[in-house]
Design a protein around this motif. Structure first.
Motif, PDB file in Angstrom:
ATOM      1  N   SER A 249      -3.079   1.529   9.948  1.00 51.00           N
ATOM      2  CA  SER A 249      -2.525   1.986   8.678  1.00 51.00           C
ATOM      3  C   SER A 249      -1.426   1.061   8.174  1.00 51.00           C
ATOM      4  N   SER A 250      -1.439   0.781   6.882  1.00 47.01           N
ATOM      5  CA  SER A 250      -0.421  -0.089   6.298  1.00 47.01           C
ATOM      6  C   SER A 250       0.344   0.600   5.167  1.00 47.01           C
ATOM      7  N   GLY A 251       0.088   1.886   4.941  1.00 46.58           N
ATOM      8  CA  GLY A 251       0.701   2.583   3.825  1.00 46.58           C
ATOM      9  C   GLY A 251       2.172   2.890   4.044  1.00 46.58           C
ATOM     10  N   GLU A 252       2.876   3.017   2.949  1.00 43.91           N
ATOM     11  CA  GLU A 252       4.253   3.496   3.011  1.00 43.91           C
ATOM     12  C   GLU A 252       4.276   4.928   3.525  1.00 43.91           C
TER      13      GLU A 252
ATOM     14  N   MET B  47       0.837  -1.188   0.000  1.00 40.52           N
ATOM     15  CA  MET B  47       0.000   0.000   0.000  1.00 40.52           C
ATOM     16  C   MET B  47       0.876   1.243   0.000  1.00 40.52           C
ATOM     17  N   LEU B  48       0.609   2.188  -0.923  1.00 39.38           N
ATOM     18  CA  LEU B  48       1.425   3.387  -1.006  1.00 39.38           C
ATOM     19  C   LEU B  48       0.963   4.453  -0.011  1.00 39.38           C
ATOM     20  N   ILE B  49      -0.335   4.759  -0.017  1.00 44.14           N
ATOM     21  CA  ILE B  49      -0.852   5.844   0.819  1.00 44.14           C
ATOM     22  C   ILE B  49      -2.017   5.344   1.660  1.00 44.14           C
ATOM     23  N   SER B  50      -1.982   5.681   2.950  1.00 43.64           N
ATOM     24  CA  SER B  50      -3.133   5.489   3.833  1.00 43.64           C
ATOM     25  C   SER B  50      -3.582   6.858   4.311  1.00 43.64           C
ATOM     26  N   ALA B  51      -4.874   7.131   4.212  1.00 38.84           N
ATOM     27  CA  ALA B  51      -5.433   8.385   4.716  1.00 38.84           C
ATOM     28  C   ALA B  51      -6.273   8.079   5.947  1.00 38.84           C
ATOM     29  N   VAL B  52      -5.952   8.684   7.070  1.00 35.32           N
ATOM     30  CA  VAL B  52      -6.647   8.456   8.341  1.00 35.32           C
ATOM     31  C   VAL B  52      -7.532   9.664   8.621  1.00 35.32           C
ATOM     32  N   LEU B  53      -8.840   9.426   8.798  1.00 36.74           N
ATOM     33  CA  LEU B  53      -9.791  10.513   9.008  1.00 36.74           C
ATOM     34  C   LEU B  53     -10.671  10.228  10.227  1.00 36.74           C
TER      35      LEU B  53
ATOM     36  N   GLY C  78     -19.039  -0.772   1.355  1.00 34.32           N
ATOM     37  CA  GLY C  78     -19.719  -1.805   0.598  1.00 34.32           C
ATOM     38  C   GLY C  78     -19.504  -1.692  -0.895  1.00 34.32           C
ATOM     39  N   ARG C  79     -19.268  -0.459  -1.377  1.00 35.17           N
ATOM     40  CA  ARG C  79     -19.088  -0.291  -2.819  1.00 35.17           C
ATOM     41  C   ARG C  79     -17.669   0.087  -3.221  1.00 35.17           C
ATOM     42  N   ASP C  80     -16.793   0.294  -2.222  1.00 39.31           N
ATOM     43  CA  ASP C  80     -15.421   0.707  -2.525  1.00 39.31           C
ATOM     44  C   ASP C  80     -14.467  -0.053  -1.604  1.00 39.31           C
ATOM     45  N   SER C  81     -13.662  -0.919  -2.175  1.00 37.24           N
ATOM     46  CA  SER C  81     -12.749  -1.735  -1.372  1.00 37.24           C
ATOM     47  C   SER C  81     -11.615  -0.918  -0.763  1.00 37.24           C
ATOM     48  N   HIS C  82     -11.439   0.327  -1.235  1.00 42.99           N
ATOM     49  CA  HIS C  82     -10.399   1.181  -0.665  1.00 42.99           C
ATOM     50  C   HIS C  82     -10.816   1.774   0.683  1.00 42.99           C
ATOM     51  N   VAL C  83     -12.097   1.685   1.018  1.00 43.20           N
ATOM     52  CA  VAL C  83     -12.608   2.291   2.244  1.00 43.20           C
ATOM     53  C   VAL C  83     -12.566   1.287   3.384  1.00 43.20           C
ATOM     54  N   LYS C  84     -11.917   1.681   4.471  1.00 40.26           N
ATOM     55  CA  LYS C  84     -11.915   0.905   5.707  1.00 40.26           C
ATOM     56  C   LYS C  84     -12.523   1.770   6.802  1.00 40.26           C
ATOM     57  N   TYR C  85     -13.228   1.146   7.706  1.00 43.08           N
ATOM     58  CA  TYR C  85     -13.817   1.921   8.802  1.00 43.08           C
ATOM     59  C   TYR C  85     -13.607   1.205  10.137  1.00 43.08           C
ATOM     60  N   ILE C  86     -13.517   2.008  11.168  1.00 41.70           N
ATOM     61  CA  ILE C  86     -13.424   1.524  12.548  1.00 41.70           C
ATOM     62  C   ILE C  86     -14.450   2.314  13.346  1.00 41.70           C
TER      63      ILE C  86
ATOM     64  N   ILE D 168      -3.334   9.978  -8.050  1.00 43.73           N
ATOM     65  CA  ILE D 168      -1.967   9.708  -7.605  1.00 43.73           C
ATOM     66  C   ILE D 168      -1.588   8.250  -7.780  1.00 43.73           C
ATOM     67  N   THR D 169      -2.473   7.352  -7.329  1.00 44.19           N
ATOM     68  CA  THR D 169      -2.134   5.924  -7.322  1.00 44.19           C
ATOM     69  C   THR D 169      -3.388   5.078  -7.168  1.00 44.19           C
ATOM     70  N   ASP D 170      -3.271   3.804  -7.534  1.00 42.56           N
ATOM     71  CA  ASP D 170      -4.341   2.845  -7.244  1.00 42.56           C
ATOM     72  C   ASP D 170      -4.106   2.149  -5.904  1.00 42.56           C
ATOM     73  N   GLU D 171      -2.924   2.331  -5.351  1.00 38.79           N
ATOM     74  CA  GLU D 171      -2.557   1.675  -4.094  1.00 38.79           C
ATOM     75  C   GLU D 171      -2.793   2.629  -2.926  1.00 38.79           C
ATOM     76  N   TYR D 172      -4.026   2.740  -2.510  1.00 35.38           N
ATOM     77  CA  TYR D 172      -4.355   3.628  -1.396  1.00 35.38           C
ATOM     78  C   TYR D 172      -5.489   3.020  -0.578  1.00 35.38           C
ATOM     79  N   GLU D 173      -5.629   3.517   0.639  1.00 36.07           N
ATOM     80  CA  GLU D 173      -6.754   3.140   1.499  1.00 36.07           C
ATOM     81  C   GLU D 173      -7.189   4.375   2.280  1.00 36.07           C
TER      82      GLU D 173
END
Length: 310
Positions: free
Chosen positions: A83-86, A1-7, A56-64, A30-35
């Motif tokens: 987070s697992s991004g570089e 994973m290149l980028i992880s965005a924490v919100l 449910g419709r976007d595999s890039h979305v993670k929630y806690i 920027i990239t396809d490798e993001y979460e």
């Protein structure tokens, strides 16, 4: 994973669709490798429901989703742990942190900077808010052992090295602005124009800002405790001077009955010194109390993460 965005999110139902849309559009450039890691801090509106729909419709979305409201510091910590991004970007979910800066941040990250920090100006802020903010930073920089800069907050990109260093600090009473400064590493500051939140209302009241400011002062130094020593010494010096004054008065004028004003002043002065000192000591003892209990920073109610990845 290149980028992880924490919100971190707390009652952001009104703004989340816009945030998700703008952030997705920017990351896809920027990239396809993001979460995108959304942390629901015990919201009472439809925030969690929206996050589930996005996931449910976007595999890039993670929630806690937390079991209750634990505060923004805990929400940021949870997102960073998962987070697992570089490179990991921390940003608010109300669009006050512009997603279009992420590309610029990544460029500097690839150049070797471990912290790419976004600094906002105060365009559009209320005058009293700007005044108190500047006064706070001037005061805090003289008190604490790390450097804080006006306009610099949580919006930044961390390299994996910087993130791993940050996660080694597991204290219960967290003040992330100070922690970011404490870990150091190679930093790059970029400026951006202040933005208002796109929708919804701010969750920060004046009272919560005061509490946050006190946490910042007490989390990174013991100078308030040293202040108690100095003010105690000052009080003793005043007392000695007063005794000398009374002694001279007796020698030249004879014995006189002590005045009411003098008695009241002495009682109030020393009573105030004692209460201030006890209050400062009590704040530190309270923080020790929370640290030694070693309770978790948060409890997860729902997530679409593999728990083993934590």
């Amino acid at each position: 994973m290149l980028i992880s965005a924490v919100l971190p999110c707390y009652n952001e139902e009104k703004v989340l669709p816009m945030t998700y849309g703008e952030l997705t559009a920017e990351l896809q450039k920027i990239t396809d490798e993001y979460e995108m890691i959304f942390v629901d801090d015990g919201s009472r509106d439809g925030t969690c429901r929206l996050l589930k729909e996005f996931a449910g419709r976007d595999s890039h979305v993670k929630y806690i989703s937390f079991s209750r409201n634990f505060g923004k510091e805990s929400a940021m910590l949870a997102g960073l742990r998962y987070s697992s991004g570089e490179f990991t970007v921390i940003m608010d979910s109300d669009l006050q942190h512009p997603p279009e800066l992420i590309g610029q941040m990544l460029e500097f990250g690839r150049q070797g900077y471990d912290q790419v920090i976004a600094q906002r100006d105060r365009t559009g802020d209320k005058r009293w808010g700007s005044f108190f903010a500047r006064a706070y930073y001037r005061l805090v920089d003289r008190l604490i052992d790390v450097e804080l800069t006006d306009g610099i907050g949580d919006f930044r990109m961390l390299s994996r090295k910087a993130l791993d260093a940050l996660l080694t600090m597991n204290e219960y009473n967290r003040f992330s602005k100070g922690l970011f400064s404490w870990i150091g590493f190679k930093e790059k500051i970029i400026s951006y124009r202040n933005r208002s939140r796109a929708a919804g209302e701010s969750k920060w009241s004046f009272r919560s800002l005061v509490h946050y400011g006190v946490d910042g002062v007490l989390s990174f130094n013991n100078k308030p405790l040293r202040f108690c020593i100095f003010i105690g010494g000052f009080a003793i010096l005043l007392s000695l001077l007063y005794v000398m004054f009374l002694l001279l008065s007796i020698l030249f004028k004879g014995i006189d009955l002590p005045g009411y004003f003098t008695t009241i002043f002495t009682i109030c002065f020393f009573g105030g010194v004692q209460l201030i000192s006890l209050g400062i000591v009590g704040e530190y003892v309270g923080r020790i109390y929370y640290e030694v209990k070693r309770r978790p920073h948060y409890l997860v109610d729902e997530t679409n993460f593999d728990q083993a990845r934590k």
